[in-house]
Design an enzyme around this catalytic site. Sequence first.
Site, short mmCIF file in Angstrom:
data_model
loop_
_atom_site.label_atom_id
_atom_site.label_comp_id
_atom_site.label_asym_id
_atom_site.label_seq_id
_atom_site.Cartn_x
_atom_site.Cartn_y
_atom_site.Cartn_z
N ARG A 75 28.50 30.28 -5.74
CA ARG A 75 27.58 30.92 -4.79
C ARG A 75 27.75 32.44 -4.78
NH1 ARG A 75 28.14 28.28 0.83
NH2 ARG A 75 26.62 29.90 1.30
N HIS A 124 28.57 33.51 10.77
CA HIS A 124 29.29 32.52 9.98
C HIS A 124 30.23 33.12 8.94
CE1 HIS A 124 25.89 29.40 11.00
NE2 HIS A 124 26.69 29.66 12.01
N CYS A 132 43.92 33.92 4.79
CA CYS A 132 45.12 33.15 4.43
C CYS A 132 45.29 31.97 5.38
CB CYS A 132 46.35 34.06 4.49
SG CYS A 132 47.87 33.18 4.12
N CYS A 135 49.16 32.97 7.06
CA CYS A 135 49.37 34.12 7.96
C CYS A 135 48.04 34.63 8.56
CB CYS A 135 50.11 35.25 7.25
SG CYS A 135 49.11 36.19 6.07
N CYS A 155 47.35 34.57 -1.09
CA CYS A 155 47.43 35.72 -0.19
C CYS A 155 48.34 36.81 -0.78
CB CYS A 155 47.99 35.25 1.15
SG CYS A 155 48.31 36.55 2.34
N GLY A 195 13.38 32.59 9.12
CA GLY A 195 13.94 31.78 8.04
C GLY A 195 15.09 30.88 8.41
N THR A 196 14.99 30.24 9.58
CA THR A 196 16.03 29.26 9.90
C THR A 196 15.38 27.93 10.29
OG1 THR A 196 17.94 28.71 11.27
CG2 THR A 196 16.32 30.21 12.25
N SER A 197 16.06 26.84 9.87
CA SER A 197 15.50 25.52 10.13
C SER A 197 15.82 25.04 11.54
CB SER A 197 16.04 24.52 9.11
OG SER A 197 17.44 24.40 9.25
N GLU A 223 7.49 27.02 7.05
CA GLU A 223 7.41 25.63 7.54
C GLU A 223 7.49 25.60 9.06
OE1 GLU A 223 8.27 22.74 5.31
OE2 GLU A 223 8.02 24.06 3.57
P1 OAD Z 1 18.30 26.08 6.16
O1 OAD Z 1 18.48 25.91 4.70
O2 OAD Z 1 18.63 24.91 7.05
O3 OAD Z 1 16.81 26.47 6.47
C1 OAD Z 1 16.14 27.46 5.76
C2 OAD Z 1 14.82 27.75 6.43
O4 OAD Z 1 14.23 28.84 5.77
C3 OAD Z 1 13.82 26.59 6.43
O5 OAD Z 1 13.28 26.42 7.72
C4 OAD Z 1 12.74 27.08 5.45
O6 OAD Z 1 11.43 26.61 5.79
C5 OAD Z 1 12.85 28.59 5.61
N1 OAD Z 1 12.36 29.36 4.45
C6 OAD Z 1 12.35 29.02 3.14
N2 OAD Z 1 11.85 30.02 2.40
C7 OAD Z 1 11.56 31.04 3.24
C8 OAD Z 1 11.02 32.35 3.07
N3 OAD Z 1 10.71 32.84 1.87
N4 OAD Z 1 10.85 33.13 4.18
C9 OAD Z 1 11.19 32.66 5.40
N5 OAD Z 1 11.69 31.43 5.61
C10 OAD Z 1 11.89 30.62 4.56
O7 OAD Z 1 19.15 27.38 6.57
P2 OAD Z 1 19.69 27.85 7.98
O8 OAD Z 1 18.74 27.52 9.07
O9 OAD Z 1 20.12 29.25 7.82
O10 OAD Z 1 26.04 27.13 8.19
O11 OAD Z 1 20.99 26.96 8.13
C11 OAD Z 1 21.86 27.26 9.16
C12 OAD Z 1 23.29 27.01 8.78
O12 OAD Z 1 23.42 25.69 8.27
C13 OAD Z 1 23.82 27.87 7.69
O13 OAD Z 1 24.26 29.13 8.12
C14 OAD Z 1 24.98 27.08 7.22
C15 OAD Z 1 24.32 25.73 7.14
O14 OAD Z 1 25.12 24.69 7.24
C16 OAD Z 1 27.30 27.25 7.81
O15 OAD Z 1 27.61 27.31 6.64
C17 OAD Z 1 28.28 27.29 8.92
ZN ZN Z 2 49.21 35.13 4.02
#
Ligand code: OAD
Ligand code: ZN
Length: 258
Positions: A75, A124, A132, A135, A155, A195-197, A223
């Site tokens: 990644r 996040h 580490c 420590c 570390c 851009g969050t689900s 979406e």
């Molecule tokens: P998701 O992968 O769950 O959702 C991504 C969202 O982005 C979806 O709603 C898509 O429709 C939208 N999307 C896709 N392409 C896009 C674009 N070009 N412009 C705008 N929106 C777009 O990601 P998150 O909601 O960020 O946590 O997920 C939240 C957390 O779940 C992450 O931070 C991670 C994961 O588990 C940890 O790692 C702690």
């Molecule tokens: Zn250490």
Amino acid sequence: MSGTVTPALLEQAAHKLKRAQRILVVTGAGISAESGIPTFRGSGGLWEGFRAEDLATPAAFKRMPGRVWKWYRWRRQIVLAAQPNPGHLALATLEKQLPFVEIVTQNVDGLHGRAGSQRLIELHGNIHRARCTDCHQVSSLPEADVAEGEQLPECWKCGGLLRPHILWFGEHYWPGTMDVAMEAGVQASVILVVGTSAQVYAPVGLVLEAQELGAFVIDVNPEETHFSRQADIFLQGTSGTLLPQLSTFLLSLEEPQV
Ligand code: OAD
Ligand code: ZN
């Protein structure tokens, strides 16, 4: 709200932003999709047969630390090769155009910072940092550490096993981080969600609480999500297209009115 983005809807959103004393932007993986970074959920979310939920946990790290490091190195390689896209850049511009814009991001890719955003809370963690397990010293990972492989980094201080400095499933937020984010929500009169689900509880709670306190919510997503249905304005489309358009509308509002 309807998902059709008309110029009138964009203008209404720009007016709201223009009048706000404080704006909080809450971003998720979708804002980085147009930089070529895969989102967590939806197509392309799998890696070697694992879901993110199977790798980003303390239990997975205990069981197969090499595999987890390999996933993060893969990644990191993608992130290092990626560039901030017009959506990230538009948010950095908004921070200059408006009195007070702050970002709370769920992303660990660091692209908001690279785009020039200054007021930034990385809820996040950050993929370029490690911690580490003995420590707890936090350190930056060298660029050279992205080579393929399952070797375990150590570390520099005590020789203990390093882990990614990232919040995993089932872990608590670091002390203070969520408080600062919640306070940003409470203070904001407009929340721009991008851009969050809306599947992770804490950021969802932050937005809903701010909305209950009277904040106006604008959601940008191609979406429909839980947020888009609750939002005052739903701008249905990609952030790389819509955020620059919003920023341009804001500029036009700065012209003297006749
Ligand atoms: P998701 O992968 O769950 O959702 C991504 C969202 O982005 C979806 O709603 C898509 O429709 C939208 N999307 C896709 N392409 C896009 C674009 N070009 N412009 C705008 N929106 C777009 O990601 P998150 O909601 O960020 O946590 O997920 C939240 C957390 O779940 C992450 O931070 C991670 C994961 O588990 C940890 O790692 C702690
Ligand atoms: Zn250490």
